[in-house]
Design a protein around this motif. Structure first.
Motif, PDB file in Angstrom:
ATOM      1  N   GLN A 106       0.823  -1.211   0.000  1.00 56.72           N
ATOM      2  CA  GLN A 106       0.000   0.000   0.000  1.00 56.72           C
ATOM      3  C   GLN A 106       0.861   1.267   0.000  1.00 56.72           C
ATOM      4  OE1 GLN A 106      -3.141  -0.424  -0.439  1.00 56.72           O
ATOM      5  NE2 GLN A 106      -4.177   1.486   0.030  1.00 56.72           N
ATOM      6  N   HIS A 110       2.528 -12.503   8.251  1.00 52.74           N
ATOM      7  CA  HIS A 110       1.464 -12.421   7.246  1.00 52.74           C
ATOM      8  C   HIS A 110       1.275 -13.737   6.494  1.00 52.74           C
ATOM      9  CE1 HIS A 110       0.917  -8.224   7.867  1.00 52.74           C
ATOM     10  NE2 HIS A 110       1.988  -7.820   7.232  1.00 52.74           N
ATOM     11  N   SER A 164       6.655  -6.688  10.913  1.00 50.07           N
ATOM     12  CA  SER A 164       5.834  -5.481  10.867  1.00 50.07           C
ATOM     13  C   SER A 164       4.433  -5.815  10.384  1.00 50.07           C
ATOM     14  CB  SER A 164       6.474  -4.449   9.928  1.00 50.07           C
ATOM     15  OG  SER A 164       5.599  -3.354   9.718  1.00 50.07           O
ATOM     16  N   LYS A 165       3.415  -5.195  11.011  1.00 50.48           N
ATOM     17  CA  LYS A 165       2.022  -5.474  10.649  1.00 50.48           C
ATOM     18  C   LYS A 165       1.530  -4.618   9.487  1.00 50.48           C
ATOM     19  CE  LYS A 165       0.546  -7.099  15.208  1.00 50.48           C
ATOM     20  NZ  LYS A 165      -0.397  -6.906  16.343  1.00 50.48           N
ATOM     21  N   SER A 166       2.279  -3.610   9.092  1.00 53.41           N
ATOM     22  CA  SER A 166       1.888  -2.726   8.005  1.00 53.41           C
ATOM     23  C   SER A 166       0.613  -1.958   8.370  1.00 53.41           C
ATOM     24  CB  SER A 166       1.715  -3.503   6.699  1.00 53.41           C
ATOM     25  OG  SER A 166       1.570  -2.606   5.606  1.00 53.41           O
ATOM     26  N   TYR A 167      -0.049  -1.378   7.363  1.00 52.05           N
ATOM     27  CA  TYR A 167      -1.282  -0.635   7.586  1.00 52.05           C
ATOM     28  C   TYR A 167      -2.393  -1.588   8.039  1.00 52.05           C
ATOM     29  CZ  TYR A 167       1.076   2.979   4.806  1.00 52.05           C
ATOM     30  OH  TYR A 167       1.963   3.898   4.336  1.00 52.05           O
ATOM     31  N   GLN A 168      -3.384  -1.059   8.741  1.00 46.53           N
ATOM     32  CA  GLN A 168      -4.448  -1.893   9.294  1.00 46.53           C
ATOM     33  C   GLN A 168      -5.181  -2.676   8.207  1.00 46.53           C
ATOM     34  OE1 GLN A 168      -7.280   0.238  11.686  1.00 46.53           O
ATOM     35  NE2 GLN A 168      -8.354  -1.585  12.337  1.00 46.53           N
ATOM     36  N   ASN A 169      -5.516  -1.996   7.101  1.00 46.49           N
ATOM     37  CA  ASN A 169      -6.258  -2.705   6.049  1.00 46.49           C
ATOM     38  C   ASN A 169      -5.378  -3.734   5.341  1.00 46.49           C
ATOM     39  OD1 ASN A 169      -4.699  -0.745   4.798  1.00 46.49           O
ATOM     40  ND2 ASN A 169      -6.252  -0.202   3.275  1.00 46.49           N
ATOM     41  N   ASN A 207      -2.895  -5.389   6.806  1.00 42.59           N
ATOM     42  CA  ASN A 207      -2.779  -6.501   7.752  1.00 42.59           C
ATOM     43  C   ASN A 207      -4.021  -7.386   7.711  1.00 42.59           C
ATOM     44  OD1 ASN A 207      -1.391  -7.852  10.014  1.00 42.59           O
ATOM     45  ND2 ASN A 207      -3.071  -7.060  11.247  1.00 42.59           N
ATOM     46  N   LYS A 208      -5.190  -6.751   7.609  1.00 38.31           N
ATOM     47  CA  LYS A 208      -6.442  -7.508   7.552  1.00 38.31           C
ATOM     48  C   LYS A 208      -6.524  -8.341   6.280  1.00 38.31           C
ATOM     49  CE  LYS A 208     -11.453  -6.918   7.987  1.00 38.31           C
ATOM     50  NZ  LYS A 208     -12.560  -5.935   8.169  1.00 38.31           N
ATOM     51  N   ASN A 211      -4.147 -11.346   6.233  1.00 39.78           N
ATOM     52  CA  ASN A 211      -4.382 -12.349   7.273  1.00 39.78           C
ATOM     53  C   ASN A 211      -5.833 -12.824   7.330  1.00 39.78           C
ATOM     54  OD1 ASN A 211      -1.753 -12.572   9.040  1.00 39.78           O
ATOM     55  ND2 ASN A 211      -1.986 -10.413   8.538  1.00 39.78           N
ATOM     56  N   GLU A 212      -6.572 -12.671   6.230  1.00 43.95           N
ATOM     57  CA  GLU A 212      -7.963 -13.116   6.243  1.00 43.95           C
ATOM     58  C   GLU A 212      -8.031 -14.629   6.461  1.00 43.95           C
ATOM     59  OE1 GLU A 212     -10.017 -12.450   2.622  1.00 43.95           O
ATOM     60  OE2 GLU A 212      -8.398 -13.196   1.339  1.00 43.95           O
TER      61      GLU A 212
END
Length: 335
Positions: free
Chosen positions: A46, A80, A108-113, A115-116, A119-120
């Motif tokens: 992103q 991820h 690192s989890k990156s941006y919230q969207n 990460n979501k 990891n769905e």
């Protein structure tokens, strides 16, 4: 001084992702000729101005178009993904190019969207340390059937005689401990953090490594943004464009490209933006080739690093090539 490169694969103003990746191949080829040790690709999602969302894909292109330089990820954000799938991807690259593949990992989890999306369907958070242990097992099980594995009789394919070299990326003592206990090299970014904090993390890594692996030597790679050119005015122009990029990627309306020198010159900034840009000055080393190499050597000594990984994240294909050429030449002069 041992020099390597970490590349974000920037997409310059007026260019596209195809051109950015093609340029990364050319830069890696030049780095090989200049005797750089490694060429790593970062993972960023992103971020519209870089083409490094799938570093392993770019890595294979780099491996296919070079002969000896080590190619790696800086790094794969492991939580991820499935460690098993990552192992098979990197073993496939290693099978094709034995002894040249580096797997650098981070968490690192990156941006919230982002990460979501990455990891769905996951119902239980993935433990990073377990994943590192899994990778070590997958990479060593070909020749050691007693390697501990969480999944009985599971092998990462293909079966090969060599394995990728693993590295842990991080800036905390927790990441340093993970690398040390597992006997892995530690990669730390020097991005303007408190110097005493960086020293403390590296000292912690070295001490813990020696305690757990007295017969082996710890290894530290330090990364930093660098900007140089023959002309002092060009150096300043490149630095201004870099700071504009660094400032704007934190905005919700982030830029769709890495800004050109001319674009940066035409921008006006608020007093708050100027203040932020000044605060970022310690995140990058800017100067003549001799000054940059001297500063990198001081950094290497001050922080007890074994290797420096430069980030030539500036505008323009020619300017990036010139950076690695000038620093390679100057590094040889100062030996």
């Amino acid at each position: 001084m041992k020099l390597s490169i970490l590349d974000y694969v920037p997409i310059f103003e007026g260019r596209n992702a195809t051109q950015a990746i093609n340029h990364a191949v050319e830069l890696a080829q030049l780095a090989e000729k200049l005797n750089y040790s490694r060429y790593w690709v970062a993972e960023h999602h992103q971020v519209f101005s870089v083409a490094s969302s799938a570093p392993e894909m770019i890595m294979m292109s780099l491996l296919e178009n070079t002969n000896s330089i080590e190619i790696g990820s800086g790094g794969i954000m492991l939580p991820h993904y499935s460690a098993y799938k990552v192992a098979e991807i990197f073993k496939t690259m290693e099978a094709r190019h034995p002894g040249r593949v580096n797997l650098g990992t981070g968490h690192s989890k990156s941006y919230q969207n982002v990460n979501k999306a990455l990891n769905e369907h996951k119902t239980i958070p993935v433990d990073y340390e377990n994943q590192i242990d899994d990778l070590i097992a997958y990479f060593n099980s070909d020749n050691d059937n007693n390697t501990k594995q969480r999944y009985k009789d599971l092998y990462a394919m293909p079966l090969i005689d060599t394995k990728p070299d693993m590295f842990i990326l991080g800036t905390s003592k927790k990441s340093a401990s993970l690398a040390a206990i597992r006997g892995l090299p530690f990669v730390i970014a020097n991005m303007g953090q408190d110097k005493d904090q960086i020293k403390s993390v590296i000292t912690h890594y070295r001490s813990k490594f020696k305690a757990h692996h007295p017969l082996h030597q710890p290894y530290v790679i330090m990364t930093s943004f660098v900007i140089t050119a023959d002309n002092k005015y060009l150096r300043q122009d490149l630095a201004n464009a870099f700071h504009l990029w660094l400032l704007r990627i934190g905005y919700l309306d982030q830029p769709k490209f890495y800004p050109s020198v001319n674009y940066a010159k035409q921008k006006s900034f608020s007093s708050r933006e100027i203040e932020k840009m000044n605060q970022h000055n310690n995140r990058v080393i800017v100067g003549s080739p001799s000054k940059v190499i001297s500063k990198l050597k001081v950094m290497m000594t001050d922080f007890d690093a074994n290797e420096i990984m430069i980030q030539p994240h500036v505008y323009g294909e020619h300017n990036r090539k010139q950076i690695i050429q000038l620093l390679a030449t100057e590094n040889f002069k100062q030996k």
